[in-house]
Design an enzyme around this catalytic site. Structure first.
Site, PDB file in Angstrom:
ATOM      1  N   ALA A  31       1.124  -1.243   0.225  1.00  0.00           N
ATOM      2  CA  ALA A  31       0.193   0.310  -0.126  1.00  0.00           C
ATOM      3  C   ALA A  31       0.738   1.102  -0.321  1.00  0.00           C
ATOM      4  O   ALA A  31       0.567   2.190   0.837  1.00  0.00           O
ATOM      5  CB  ALA A  31      -0.749  -0.743   1.125  1.00  0.00           C
ATOM      6  N   HIS A  36       6.692   6.013   1.769  1.00  0.00           N
ATOM      7  CA  HIS A  36       8.146   4.177   1.112  1.00  0.00           C
ATOM      8  C   HIS A  36       8.862   5.025   0.044  1.00  0.00           C
ATOM      9  O   HIS A  36       9.896   4.592   0.195  1.00  0.00           O
ATOM     10  CB  HIS A  36       6.701   3.531   0.696  1.00  0.00           C
ATOM     11  N   GLN A  60       2.987  -9.530  13.563  1.00  0.00           N
ATOM     12  CA  GLN A  60       3.479  -8.138  13.649  1.00  0.00           C
ATOM     13  C   GLN A  60       2.599  -7.820  14.406  1.00  0.00           C
ATOM     14  O   GLN A  60       1.916  -6.221  14.782  1.00  0.00           O
ATOM     15  CB  GLN A  60       4.515  -8.005  13.398  1.00  0.00           C
ATOM     16  N   GLY A 146      10.981   4.486   7.661  1.00  0.00           N
ATOM     17  CA  GLY A 146      11.074   5.582   8.057  1.00  0.00           C
ATOM     18  C   GLY A 146      10.466   5.833   9.875  1.00  0.00           C
ATOM     19  O   GLY A 146      11.089   5.110  10.173  1.00  0.00           O
ATOM     20  N   GLU A 147      11.153   7.446   9.793  1.00  0.00           N
ATOM     21  CA  GLU A 147      10.876   7.635  10.998  1.00  0.00           C
ATOM     22  C   GLU A 147       9.893   8.127  11.791  1.00  0.00           C
ATOM     23  O   GLU A 147       9.356   8.247  12.808  1.00  0.00           O
ATOM     24  CB  GLU A 147      11.821   9.190  11.017  1.00  0.00           C
ATOM     25  N   LYS A 148       8.568   7.899  10.768  1.00  0.00           N
ATOM     26  CA  LYS A 148       6.968   7.836  10.874  1.00  0.00           C
ATOM     27  C   LYS A 148       7.255   6.376  12.325  1.00  0.00           C
ATOM     28  O   LYS A 148       6.649   6.456  13.455  1.00  0.00           O
ATOM     29  CB  LYS A 148       6.655   7.443  10.421  1.00  0.00           C
ATOM     30  N   VAL A 175       7.550  11.423   5.602  1.00  0.00           N
ATOM     31  CA  VAL A 175       6.354  12.436   5.111  1.00  0.00           C
ATOM     32  C   VAL A 175       5.471  12.927   4.983  1.00  0.00           C
ATOM     33  O   VAL A 175       4.583  11.654   5.565  1.00  0.00           O
ATOM     34  CB  VAL A 175       7.311  12.011   3.468  1.00  0.00           C
ATOM     35  N   SER A 184       1.049   7.384   6.070  1.00  0.00           N
ATOM     36  CA  SER A 184       0.658   6.058   5.465  1.00  0.00           C
ATOM     37  C   SER A 184      -0.626   5.358   5.258  1.00  0.00           C
ATOM     38  O   SER A 184      -1.671   5.829   4.728  1.00  0.00           O
ATOM     39  CB  SER A 184      -0.388   6.473   7.940  1.00  0.00           C
ATOM     40  N   SER A 185      -0.329   3.898   5.004  1.00  0.00           N
ATOM     41  CA  SER A 185      -0.870   3.632   4.267  1.00  0.00           C
ATOM     42  C   SER A 185      -2.772   3.308   5.023  1.00  0.00           C
ATOM     43  O   SER A 185      -3.426   3.213   4.296  1.00  0.00           O
ATOM     44  CB  SER A 185      -0.686   2.122   4.566  1.00  0.00           C
TER      45      SER A 185
HETATM   46  O1  PAF Z   1       7.129  -0.472   8.751  1.00  0.00           O
HETATM   47  C1  PAF Z   1       6.624  -1.659   8.297  1.00  0.00           C
HETATM   48  O2  PAF Z   1       6.244  -1.849   7.311  1.00  0.00           O
HETATM   49  C2  PAF Z   1       7.117  -3.078   8.797  1.00  0.00           C
HETATM   50  O3  PAF Z   1       7.072  -2.963  10.137  1.00  0.00           O
HETATM   51  C3  PAF Z   1       8.011  -4.154   7.927  1.00  0.00           C
HETATM   52  C4  PAF Z   1       9.472  -3.749   8.608  1.00  0.00           C
HETATM   53  C5  PAF Z   1       8.001  -3.516   6.842  1.00  0.00           C
HETATM   54  C6  PAF Z   1       7.856  -5.478   9.019  1.00  0.00           C
HETATM   55  O4  PAF Z   1       7.054  -6.118   8.308  1.00  0.00           O
END
Ligand code: PAF
Length: 278
Positions: A31, A36, A60, A146-148, A175, A184-185
């Site tokens: 996304a 990105h 995650q 990203g620092e986000k 950004v 953000s996605s």
């Molecule tokens: O930041 C993300 O999009 C995810 O946490 C990552 C680093 C791709 C790991 O799945």
């Protein structure tokens, strides 16, 4: 750009890269947005080859609904990456990354103690599982985050070093949309009304930079929370002020020469995070 949708396809594409010593890696969950793409641009500048992964990592997510609704837009992602000049897009299947259940528990140096850590139990361990797995497959010299996700960036730096990976981790600035909302996605999941309300988060947290001259960190947090929540569509989950290096709470300003405010705010059911240096 070569699009690979399995480990086997990826390995073949990887073999075709002439300079394996100059691989920049951008791991993502797809996304893709300009945040990105800025990582891809940084990788492009530094490395001969750029590999991007798109993988929505189940380990995650501690919230099944969040995993189920996470936006998936592989065709559009591939088109964007092609334009940015990525060499390989690796979009593996779950079995490629986890041929068996991943039971590894990582030492995260205590950097997961505050912020997202207690609110999303297991999240950073899942990030460590997928990122190490991807590092082992992609074998980059440089990786870009990203620092986000400021806490994630610090944690990735920590375990990359602790586990002895010879990979340089580069953090890239947040950004923002023109109204200040961090890209953000998840922004695509906001209703039009929530999208109008969401920039109130960044506008409000920026006020902490002024407030810190007259109020204690705790008072700043209370004031910012009250102001964010005064918008009926937003609900603060947490606001913390931490040291930008050890990620420990700052209880008085003299505790840190690098304080950072981070927060998570619901525009239900969407959860938005943001952070700024103070
Ligand atoms: O930041 C993300 O999009 C995810 O946490 C990552 C680093 C791709 C790991 O799945």
């Amino acid at each position: 750009m070569i699009l690979t949708k399995s480990l086997g396809e990826f390995k073949k594409a990887f073999e075709s890269l002439p300079d394996k010593e100059s691989i920049g890696f951008v791991p993502t969950m797809g996304a893709l947005h300009e945040g990105h793409l800025s990582l891809v641009q940084s990788a492009r500048k530094k490395c001969r080859h750029v590999i991007v992964s798109v993988f929505v990592n189940p380990t995650q997510f501690n919230n099944k609904q969040d995993l189920a609704t996470y936006p998936r837009t592989l065709d559009a992602d591939a088109a964007l990456l092609e334009k940015e000049g990525a060499d390989i897009l690796f979009a593996p299947q779950v079995e490629d990354i986890y041929p068996e259940e991943d039971t590894r528990i990582f030492d995260l140096g205590g950097l997961d103690k505050y912020g997202e850590g207690p609110r999303r139990p297991g999240h950073f361990n899942g990030v460590a599982q997928v990122v190490t797995r991807l590092f082992d497959i992609v074998r980059p010299k440089y990786a870009f985050f990203g620092e986000k996700d400021y806490q994630q960036l610090a944690i990735v730096k920590y375990f990359t070093k602790a586990l002895g990976y010879d990979i340089e981790i580069t953090g890239c600035p947040i950004v923002r949309e023109s109204d200040g909302l961090a890209k953000s996605s998840r922004n695509t999941l906001l209703t039009p009304e929530q999208r109008l309300a969401a920039p109130h988060i960044y506008k409000t947290i920026c006020k902490a930079r002024e407030l810190k001259h007259t109020l204690s960190p705790q008072q700043v947090i209370e004031k910012i929370k009250e102001e964010i929540d005064s918008n009926g569509l937003l609900e603060t989950e947490y606001i913390e002020i931490v040291d930008g290096t050890d990620l420990k709470p700052v209880t008085k300003w003299s505790d840190s020469d690098n304080p950072r405010l981070w927060c998570a705010v619901y525009a239900r059911p969407v959860r938005l995070i943001d952070n700024i240096a103070l």
